[in-house]
Enzyme design. Structure first.
Site, PDB file in Angstrom:
ATOM      1  N   LEU A 113     -14.941  19.101  -2.609  1.00  0.00           N
ATOM      2  CA  LEU A 113     -14.489  19.421  -1.254  1.00  0.00           C
ATOM      3  C   LEU A 113     -12.985  19.655  -1.217  1.00  0.00           C
ATOM      4  O   LEU A 113     -12.504  20.530  -0.495  1.00  0.00           O
ATOM      5  CB  LEU A 113     -14.889  18.303  -0.284  1.00  0.00           C
ATOM      6  CG  LEU A 113     -14.541  18.563   1.186  1.00  0.00           C
ATOM      7  CD1 LEU A 113     -15.232  19.820   1.700  1.00  0.00           C
ATOM      8  CD2 LEU A 113     -14.917  17.360   2.055  1.00  0.00           C
TER       9      LEU A 113
ATOM     10  N   LYS B 129      -2.533   4.353   8.442  1.00  0.00           N
ATOM     11  CA  LYS B 129      -3.568   3.792   7.583  1.00  0.00           C
ATOM     12  C   LYS B 129      -4.737   3.257   8.400  1.00  0.00           C
ATOM     13  O   LYS B 129      -4.562   2.684   9.464  1.00  0.00           O
ATOM     14  CB  LYS B 129      -2.985   2.681   6.709  1.00  0.00           C
ATOM     15  CG  LYS B 129      -1.893   3.152   5.761  1.00  0.00           C
ATOM     16  CD  LYS B 129      -2.413   4.131   4.723  1.00  0.00           C
ATOM     17  CE  LYS B 129      -1.309   4.655   3.834  1.00  0.00           C
ATOM     18  NZ  LYS B 129      -0.803   3.664   2.909  1.00  0.00           N
TER      19      LYS B 129
ATOM     20  N   GLU C 199       9.844  13.817 -11.264  1.00  0.00           N
ATOM     21  CA  GLU C 199       8.593  13.167 -11.674  1.00  0.00           C
ATOM     22  C   GLU C 199       7.566  14.141 -12.240  1.00  0.00           C
ATOM     23  O   GLU C 199       6.357  13.970 -12.086  1.00  0.00           O
ATOM     24  CB  GLU C 199       7.996  12.367 -10.510  1.00  0.00           C
ATOM     25  CG  GLU C 199       8.953  11.324  -9.963  1.00  0.00           C
ATOM     26  CD  GLU C 199       8.386  10.521  -8.800  1.00  0.00           C
ATOM     27  OE1 GLU C 199       7.152  10.547  -8.589  1.00  0.00           O
ATOM     28  OE2 GLU C 199       9.174   9.869  -8.108  1.00  0.00           O
TER      29      GLU C 199
ATOM     30  N   ARG D 186      -6.106  15.241  -0.152  1.00  0.00           N
ATOM     31  CA  ARG D 186      -5.300  14.383  -1.032  1.00  0.00           C
ATOM     32  C   ARG D 186      -6.178  13.269  -1.580  1.00  0.00           C
ATOM     33  O   ARG D 186      -6.726  12.461  -0.835  1.00  0.00           O
ATOM     34  CB  ARG D 186      -4.109  13.813  -0.257  1.00  0.00           C
ATOM     35  CG  ARG D 186      -3.369  12.693  -0.954  1.00  0.00           C
ATOM     36  CD  ARG D 186      -2.558  13.183  -2.126  1.00  0.00           C
ATOM     37  NE  ARG D 186      -1.703  12.122  -2.635  1.00  0.00           N
ATOM     38  CZ  ARG D 186      -1.427  11.928  -3.909  1.00  0.00           C
ATOM     39  NH1 ARG D 186      -1.944  12.723  -4.821  1.00  0.00           N
ATOM     40  NH2 ARG D 186      -0.627  10.957  -4.300  1.00  0.00           N
TER      41      ARG D 186
ATOM     42  N   CYS E 187       5.809   4.260   3.464  1.00  0.00           N
ATOM     43  CA  CYS E 187       5.089   5.272   4.226  1.00  0.00           C
ATOM     44  C   CYS E 187       4.386   4.623   5.412  1.00  0.00           C
ATOM     45  O   CYS E 187       3.782   3.561   5.253  1.00  0.00           O
ATOM     46  CB  CYS E 187       4.024   5.954   3.363  1.00  0.00           C
ATOM     47  SG  CYS E 187       4.636   6.848   1.941  1.00  0.00           S
TER      48      CYS E 187
ATOM     49  N   HIS F  48       3.802  16.308   4.916  1.00  0.00           N
ATOM     50  CA  HIS F  48       2.346  16.443   4.930  1.00  0.00           C
ATOM     51  C   HIS F  48       1.902  17.709   5.653  1.00  0.00           C
ATOM     52  O   HIS F  48       0.716  18.012   5.703  1.00  0.00           O
ATOM     53  CB  HIS F  48       1.713  15.210   5.572  1.00  0.00           C
ATOM     54  CG  HIS F  48       2.024  13.945   4.832  1.00  0.00           C
ATOM     55  ND1 HIS F  48       3.083  13.139   5.177  1.00  0.00           N
ATOM     56  CD2 HIS F  48       1.454  13.371   3.746  1.00  0.00           C
ATOM     57  CE1 HIS F  48       3.132  12.114   4.335  1.00  0.00           C
ATOM     58  NE2 HIS F  48       2.157  12.229   3.466  1.00  0.00           N
TER      59      HIS F  48
END
EC number: 2.1.1.14
Length: 760
Positions: free
Chosen positions: A18, A115, A487, A518, A646, A697
Site C-alpha cells: 500500500l 500520536k 545521515e 511512512r 516530535c 510532512h
C-alpha cells in the site's frame, strides 16, 4: 463456545504494497483507479489472513489513517479542504496538504498530526469550531462491508466511538469538544442503521478513551451517548484497549451495549472484576494476546486463568488480541534470514491470530486438541528464558555502577551558554536542520547493493562520503549556520543504532505503519544492550572535515530507541533504557574526543511513552529523563547538547522537558501554529529552543512570510536570543527539489528577523 475475533489488522501489506501504491499515485505514476485496485488487493489479503476467525474486522483498513477516515465520514473536513468535488483529493489535502497535480492555489495547510494514545502511530487530528456540524458520508465503509460479505466473511465493522472521536480532536476556537456531542450522535445513529441494512449483526465501537482519566462530565456523556446509540438495530461491542479501566470500570460495564472488550494483557487484574460486574447476558471479550509487542504468548499460562472465565461465561465469552494488530508486523514467516533461535521466540500479526485460534480450540474442545502446539509453545518460552544470549554480566555491572553525578552537567546552563557564545560565535536566530536530508534513490540503491553483496563495503563508504560532501556543500550554499552530515548512511534513526548494538535483532519485513505511507521497521531488543564499537564517529569526523562551520553529531536518544523498538518483556522497561543510555553515553564521549562540538541526541518519542493515566506519569518521566541525562551529561561545558522532539505537547510535562537540561531543544510547532509553545506562558524555560517553522510532512513549500510570522509568535513567548530556526523534523522523506526552496525561505526568514532586531 468461545468466539474468536480480531480488532484490526496491519493495513500497509507484508511488503509495504500500500505504501508504494500511495507514493506512485502521489507522484503521478498511477491514477486513482490503480490506487483503489491496489488498496482492494490489500483489503482482500487481510480478510483472507483472518478467515479462521468467527468474525472479521472491516473498517480498520484505511488508505492513510482511520481517524482521517472518520473525519471524512462525519463531514468534519475543515473548510480550507473543501475546494473541488473530488473526495479523494480532499482526503489527501487534509492528510498531506496537497493532492496529485494540485497547483499552488489548491494547496492547503495539512491537518495536524499527533500520536495515537501511547503508540508510535500518528493520526490526523479532527478540528472543531463553534460552527462545526456533522454530515454522514459512509459510502467507503459500506463498500468495505459489502465487499467482505460478498466473499463470505462475517464482517464486524470497526468504528471509533463518539466520545473517543471528540476527545481526539482539537478546538480551533473556544468550543468545548464535548458540546458537539449532541450534533454528532444523529450521524452515528444513522451510520449504525445503515450498517444494519447490510446484514451486519455486530459493530465494534472503539472507546479507548475509557482507559484514560475522564472527568465526571465526560463520564456522564458516555451514559448520554450510549443510551442514544442503544436505539440502533445492531449489537454494539464496546471496545477498550491500551490499559485498565480503573475508575471507569463500573461505567463501562453498565453502559447499554451488548458486549465489552477489555485489554486483558495490560489489565489482567481487572478481568475477574469486569466478569462479575458485566451482566451475564452481555458478551465479555478479552484481549488475551498482546497486540503491541512481538513475543510469543504463554498459551498454557493464559489458559490457566482463562478456562474458569470460559466456564462461567459460556457462549458470552469472546477472545481476541488486546488491541488492533496495526502496531505489529504482518507475518513472521517472511523472515527467512532471522536467527532461528530468536525467531522461535516471536509472533507477528498472522502468528498472533494463530495463537487466538489455538486458545479458542483449547477452550471449545479441550487442551488435548492442541496438545502438541501447547508443548511447542512451552518449549520455545523455556529456551528463551534460559538462553545465555539474553544476559550480559558486564552490562549488569555497568548499570549497577551508575552514580547520581553521572546524570549532571559540570556547570549550569548559564555558564555553558556563555562558553558556547564564545566558541561558536553564532548569529541571532541561528539556522539549522534536524539531521536527515533526502534519502534519494541513489542512496537506497547503494544500501541495497551493499546488503546484497554486489557492492563492497569500501566502495559503499566512498560513495556515501561523496553524498555527505555534497550535502555539506548544499547546506553551505543555502546559508545555514549549523550543518549536519545528512545521515545518508542510515536506514532509520533507530534501526541504524540497533544494528550496531548488542542485544538487538532485526527483521527483513517487520514493517509497521507510522503514518500514511511512512513505515518503520522497529528493532527487537531481546537481551542486555552494549555498544561494542563507535557507531557514528567516522562519519561525523569526515563531515566536519568538509566544512569550517560547526556541525552537529547526530544520535538517537535512549528513550526513543526504547519506545520505537519491540522491547524485551522479561525485565522492566526502565532497566533496558538505562542500558541503552550507557551505550549512547559512550558514543557521545567518543564524538566529543573526535572534535565534534555539537551533539544532538534526539528524543522524538519521549512523550509518547507517558502512561495514559497521569498517576503514572512522574515515575516514567523520572527514569526517562534520567536515561537522557545519563547519555548526555558526561561532556565538557564547551560541548553543546541538542535534542529534538516530535509532536510533544509541552504544556503538561514542561518541567520534565526542562530537567533534560539540553542546551538546545527543537520541537514540532508548524502544524499547530506555535500553539505548543503555550506552555512557556507560565514557565520560564531557561535554555534555548528551536520551534519548527517548516512542516516537513507536507510537500508544500512554506513561504518566508509564513515562517517570519511563526517565529514572531515564538518571540512573543521566549527571548529572541534563545530562539533557533529549523524545520520541525528530519528531511529524509522529502525530495531535494522540495527541500531546497523551503530551506532557502527559512534562511531568509532568519535574515529578515535579524534585520528587524537590528533596526529596532
Amino acid at each position: 463456545m468461545a468466539i474468536i475475533h480480531n480488532l484490526g489488522f496491519p493495513r500497509i501489506g507484508g511488503r509495504r504494497e500500500l505504501k508504494f501504491a500511495l507514493e506512485k499515485y502521489w507522484n503521478g505514476e498511477a491514477n486513482a483507479e490503480e490506487l483503489v485496485q491496489a488498496a482492494q488487493a490489500r483489503f482482500d489479503d487481510n480478510l483472507s489472513r483472518q478467515a479462521n476467525l468467527d468474525l472479521q474486522p472491516v473498517g480498520d483498513f484505511s488508505l492513510y489513517d482511520h481517524v482521517l477516515d472518520h473525519i471524512i465520514m462525519f463531514g468534519n473536513t475543515p473548510s480550507r479542504c473543501k475546494a473541488g468535488d473530488d473526495e479523494l483529493h480532499q482526503y489527501f489535502r487534509l492528510a498531506r496538504g496537497r493532492a496529485p497535480h494540485d497547483d499552488v492555489e489548491q494547496q492547503v495547510a495539512a491537518g495536524e498530526m499527533t500520536k495515537w494514545f501511547d503508540t508510535n502511530y500518528h493520526y490526523i487530528v479532527p478540528e472543531f469550531t463553534c460552527e462545526t456540524s456533522f454530515t454522514l458520508n459512509d459510502k467507503a465503509l459500506i463498500k468495505q462491508i459489502h465487499r467482505a460479505r460478498s466473499q463470505g466473511f462475517d464482517a464486524k465493522p470497526v468504528v471509533i466511538g463518539p466520545l473517543t472521536y471528540l476527545s481526539l480532536g482539537k478546538a480551533k476556537d473556544n468550543v468545548a469538544p464535548l458540546a458537539l456531542l449532541e450534533k454528532l450522535l444523529p450521524a452515528y445513529l444513522q451510520l449504525l442503521r445503515n450498517i444494519s441494512r447490510c446484514g451486519v449483526e455486530w459493530v465494534q465501537i472503539d472507546e479507548p478513551a475509557l482507559v484514560t482519566d475522564l472527568s465526571s462530565e465526560w463520564q456522564q456523556a458516555y451514559h448520554v451517548a450510549y443510551q442514544a446509540l442503544s436505539q440502533s438495530p445492531v449489537k454494539l461491542l464496546l471496545t477498550t484497549y491500551f490499559g485498565p479501566l480503573e475508575n471507569n470500570l463500573k461505567l463501562a460495564t453498565q453502559l447499554p451495549v451488548d458486549g465489552l472488550h477489555i485489554d486483558a494483557v495490560r489489565a489482567r487484574h481487572e478481568v475477574e472484576t469486569v466478569a462479575k460486574e458485566l451482566a451475564p447476558h452481555k458478551v465479555l471479550s478479552l484481549g488475551v494476546i498482546d497486540g503491541r509487542n512481538i513475543w510469543k504468548s504463554d498459551l498454557s499460562a493464559t489458559l490457566d486463568w482463562l478456562e474458569p472465565v470460559a466456564r462461567n461465561r459460556g457462549n458470552a465469552l469472546w477472545i481476541a488480541p488486546s488491541c488492533s494488530l496495526l502496531h505489529v508486523p504482518v507475518d513472521l514467516n517472511s523472515e527467512s534470514r532471522m536467527d532461528p533461535e530468536i525467531k522461535s521466540w516471536l509472533a507477528f500479526a498472522t502468528q498472533k491470530l494463530n495463537e487466538v485460534e489455538l486458545l479458542g480450540i483449547a477452550l471449545n474442545k479441550g487442551r488435548e486438541a492442541v496438545a502438541n502446539q501447547l508443548a511447542e509453545n512451552r518449549e520455545a518460552l523455556l529456551r528463551r528464558r534460559i538462553s545465555p544470549r539474553v544476559h550480559n554480566e558486564t552490562v549488569r555491572q555497568a548499570v549497577a555502577a551508575i552514580k547520581p553525578e553521572d546524570l549532571t552537567r559540570h556547570s549550569p546552563f548559564s555558564v555553558r551558554n556563555q562558553t558556547h557564545k564564545t566558541h561558536l560565535d553564532l548569529p541571532l536566530y541561528p539556522t539549522t536542520t534536524i539531521g536527515s536530508f533526502p534519502q534519494t534513490s541513489q542512496i537506497r540503491n547503494l544500501r541495497r547493493e551493499r546488503n546484497a553483496g554486489t557492492l563492497s563495503v569500501e566502495h559503499y563508504n566512498t560513495a556515501i562520503k561523496a553524498i555527505i560532501a555534497e550535502c555539506i556543500k548544499e547546506q553551505e550554499q543555502l546559508g545555514l549556520d549549523v550543518l549536519v552530515h545528512g545521515e545518508a548512511e542510515r536506514n532509520d534513526m533507530v534501526e541504524y543504532f540497533g544494528e550496531q548494538l548488542e542485544g538487538f535483532v532485526f527483521t527483513q519485513f517487520g514493517w509497521v505503519q507510522s503514518y500514511g505511507s511512512r513505515c518503520v521497521k522497529p528493532p527487537v531488543i531481546y537481551g542486555d544492550v552494549r555498544r561494542p564499537h563507535p557507531m557514528t564517529v567516522a562519519w561525523a569526523k569526515y563531515a566536519q572535515s568538509c566544512t569550517a562551520k560547526p556541525l552537529k553529531g547526530m544520535l538517537t536518544g535512549p528513550v526513543t530507541i526504547l519506545n520505537w523498538s519491540f522491547v524485551r518483556d522479561d525485565q522492566p522497561r526502565w532497566q533496558t533504557c538505562q542500558q541503552i543510555g550507557l551505550a549512547i553515553r559512550d558514543e557521545v564521549l567518543d564524538l566529543e574526543k573526535a572534535g565534534i562540538s555539537m551533539i544532538q541526541i534526539d528524543e522524538a518519542a519521549l512523550r509518547e511513552g507517558l502512561p495514559l493515566r497521569k498517576s503514572g506519569w512522574q515515575t516514567y518521566l523520572n527514569w526517562a529523563v534520567d536515561a537522557f541525562r545519563l547519555s548526555a551529561n558526561a561532556v565538557k561545558d564547551a560541548t553543546q547538547i541538542h535534542t529534538h522532539m516530535c509532536y510533544s505537547e509541552f504544556n503538561d510535562i514542561i518541567e520534565s522537558i526542562a530537567r533534560l537540561d539540553a542546551d538546545v531543544i527543537s520541537i514540532e510547532t508548524s502544524r499547530s501554529d506555535m500553539a505548543l509553545l503555550d506552555a512557556f506562558n507560565h514557565f520560564d524555560y531557561p535554555n534555548q529552543i528551536g520551534p519548527g517553522v517548516y512542516d516537513i510532512h507536507s510537500p508544500n513549500t512554506p513561504s518566508t512570510e509564513s515562517m517570519v510570522y511563526l517565529l514572531k509568535q515564538a518571540a512573543g513567548k521566549l527571548p529572541a536570543q534563545n530562539l533557533w530556526v529549523n524545520p520541525d523534523c528530519g528531511l529524509k522523506t522529502r525530495r531535494w527539489d522540495e527541500v531546497k526552496p523551503a530551506l532557502e525561505n527559512m534562511v531568509q526568514a532568519a535574515k529578515v528577523l535579524r534585520q528587524q532586531v537590528a533596526a529596532a
